[in-house]
Scaffold this motif. Structure first.
Motif: not given
Length: 592
Positions: A216, A220, A223, A269-270, A273, A277-282
């Motif tokens: 995690r 972060r 991100a 993937q869910s 995130r 956090g939702a800012d993580l772009q994979l």
């Protein structure tokens, strides 16, 4: 006749050199024509006077070092990455140097001389020639070897040698001296810097313990760095925009025939995130199994594409997530395993890799791939267990469901590490499926007997912990409350996961209040169900069938039997009349 003359040649030369011989006084000064006619075949050999062999200098004495050279501090073990040392065997990184050898232990034999009379058989065959160049001629005539040259062995530390060949650490007390690896402090500044080569982070997570093993903090960090550099990247300014690829390892441990790859892809993937956090772009999600080679080649092609010609790739994950095993599988797919200085050490022991290891020849061009030590997650239950206890918890084979049908007021124990209580139900019953190691013993019973179960069976029938003393060492036993709801009896709609242990799959058609007990500090995560199916045959109440339970039962039965016999002996002794003690007989004397 010629072979007979060759055999007599050394004796005749000694006679010719002897000037004072009474029988042939004129031979030393006689011309070649005065040689007796009985030896006509020797004229060709004796036409010129014999030349004495050149004096051979005695070889210098061999120098053997009595002290072993110490390895410099910059030398790291190619298996685990720790700095190697040969001074103290109790410290990490120790290794044994090969035994010293003399530099001339493979020296050639001395050349054959004329006075050597013990080689007549070789002279007859004509395989050897006289003179100092005989050894050279033999080498020239020797056939060329067609066997491939043996590769030089790679020197690894004693810890890696023990893990590779025996599967355990030889000195367990030295494990406490190993430092914890902080990826954020070691590599974080490079990811946060706007300049430098392109950075790619492989976020590895174990399929059997996704929420506990997912890194995690590193996710972060990626991100935040990506969000900070994204504006500069859009303006066209030079910026290091780190990218992240989620890699779900050990896919073969899940019941794969019952899973859809698309569903697992979206689920992973869910969950990533949700953890970072939702800012993580994979940049991608890959489901792999290094043991069976599933998805490894696709991952290699994607990593090469994202890294470019000069990028840096970092493999990050928790301990025992399978980083070294995955990188070895990638090296085999790329065909660069022969170029590595020894493959990375693979072992089921958590924390096998101790330092950052650069893996060359895998990505091509100037791109670099790094293996990092496993991150220590304090919220994982396995971080508190001993090596023997971890063997009971680790999942090494494909997981099988164990389903129970429970009512309100009943509980399920997962060893001595977790307990699920059914506190309230709006329907008659609920189905609970346990997904954990098959070596972990289970127990289903009434909640009102939970206190006696913990007192009498923790550390015995319910392991781990192994031993009653270990129960208090793991920490405080705490309770967490969950309210769940579902609309299907046949499929699991929700999971309650315990980090480092496994999860409970819940299926019901209604609402329920559940209480989960475990040790303080261990993460318990409610999530959507990963595996929806449950077992077709339900488990019965009581202890599950396992080797641990049978051994503990036999041990308790022996203790109870000994107590009964002791009570009978005490009662007989108290009921019998007291008799005067008889004088003891003198000890017999035995002569030696």
């Amino acid at each position: 006749m010629l072979s007979h003359a060759r055999r007599l040649q050394p004796a005749l030369r000694r006679l010719l050199r002897a000037g004072a011989a009474p029988s042939l006084p004129h031979l030393p000064s006689a011309p070649h024509s005065q040689i007796p006619k009985t030896f006509p075949l020797l004229r060709r050999h004796l036409s010129s006077p014999p030349t004495p062999p050149p004096p051979t200098a005695s070889p210098p004495p061999a120098v053997v070092s009595s002290t072993l050279p110490a390895v410099s501090a910059n030398t790291n073990c190619p298996g685990c990455g720790i700095a190697m040392q040969s001074a103290d065997p109790a410290l990490p990184g120790f290794f044994n140097l090969p035994s010293p050898k003399s530099p001339d232990y493979r020296a050639r034999l001395a050349p054959v001389t004329d006075d050597d009379t013990g080689i007549s058989a070789s002279l007859k065959t004509g395989h050897l020639r006289e003179g100092p160049d005989s050894s050279r001629d033999v080498d020239a005539a020797a056939p060329l070897s067609t066997e491939p040259e043996k590769k030089s062995k790679v020197l690894v530390c004693a810890r890696c040698h023990s893990l590779r060949h025996y599967g355990h650490v030889k000195r367990a007390d030295a494990e406490a001296l190993l430092p914890d690896f902080d990826f954020v402090a070691a590599v974080g500044p490079r990811l946060a810097s706007p300049s430098g080569a392109r950075s790619l982070v492989l976020l590895l997570a174990d399929a059997s313990d996704f929420d506990g093993s997912f890194p995690r903090a590193v996710a972060r960090l990626v991100a935040v760095a990506g969000e900070a550099h994204h504006a500069d990247w859009r303006r066209g300014a030079p910026s290091n925009l780190p990218r992240a690829v989620l890699v779900v390892t050990k896919l073969d441990l899940l019941p794969t025939p019952e899973l859809s790859p698309d569903d697992v892809h979206a689920w992973a993937q869910s969950r990533a995130r949700a953890g970072a956090g939702a800012d993580l772009q994979l940049a991608g999600v890959h489901l792999v199994s290094a043991a069976r080679g599933w998805g490894v080649r696709d991952l290699l092609h994607h990593v090469r594409e994202l890294a470019g010609a000069r990028g840096k790739v970092w493999a990050v994950g928790a301990r025992n997530v399978g980083k070294s095993t995955l990188l070895n599988a990638i090296a085999r797919c790329s065909g660069a395993e022969g170029g590595l200085q020894g493959t990375l050490t693979e072992a089921p022991v958590p924390g096998t890799t101790l330092g950052v290891i650069r893996v060359d020849g895998v990505l091509g061009a100037q791109a670099k791939l790094f293996d990092t030590p496993g991150l220590l997650h304090g919220h994982q239950l396995t971080s508190r267990l001993t090596l023997e206890e971890q063997k009971l918890v680790q999942v090494r084979k494909e997981m099988r469901p164990r389903t129970y049908r429970l009512k309100a007021g009943q509980s399920i124990h997962m060893g001595g590490l977790a307990r699920l209580d059914i506190e309230d139900l709006t329907v008659g019953s609920i189905y609970v499926t346990v997904w954990a190691s098959p070596l972990l013993p289970l127990h289903m019973g009434k909640t009102e007997n939970a206190a006696s179960m913990m007192k009498d069976h923790f550390g015995l029938q319910l392991q781990p912990p192994i031993g009653e003393k270990r129960v208090s060492e793991l920490g405080k036993w705490v309770r967490k409350l969950f309210k769940v709801s579902g609309d299907n009896w046949d499929k699991n709609t929700m999971d309650i996961a315990i980090s480092g242990l496994g999860w409970y799959g819940i299926s019901l058609k209604g609402e329920a209040v559940l209480g989960l007990w475990t040790y303080d500090g261990v993460d318990v995560v409610p999530r959507s169900s990963l595996v929806h199916e449950r077992a077709s045959i339900f488990e019965e109440a009581g202890f599950s069938v396992s080797k641990i339970v049978s051994q503990a039962d036999s041990m308790t039965n022996k203790l109870k039997g000994n107590k009964k016999t002791n009570k009978k002996k005490d009662s007989k002794a108290s009921s019998s009349p007291s008799a005067a003690p008889e004088p003891s007989e003198p000890a017999a004397v035995i002569d030696a």
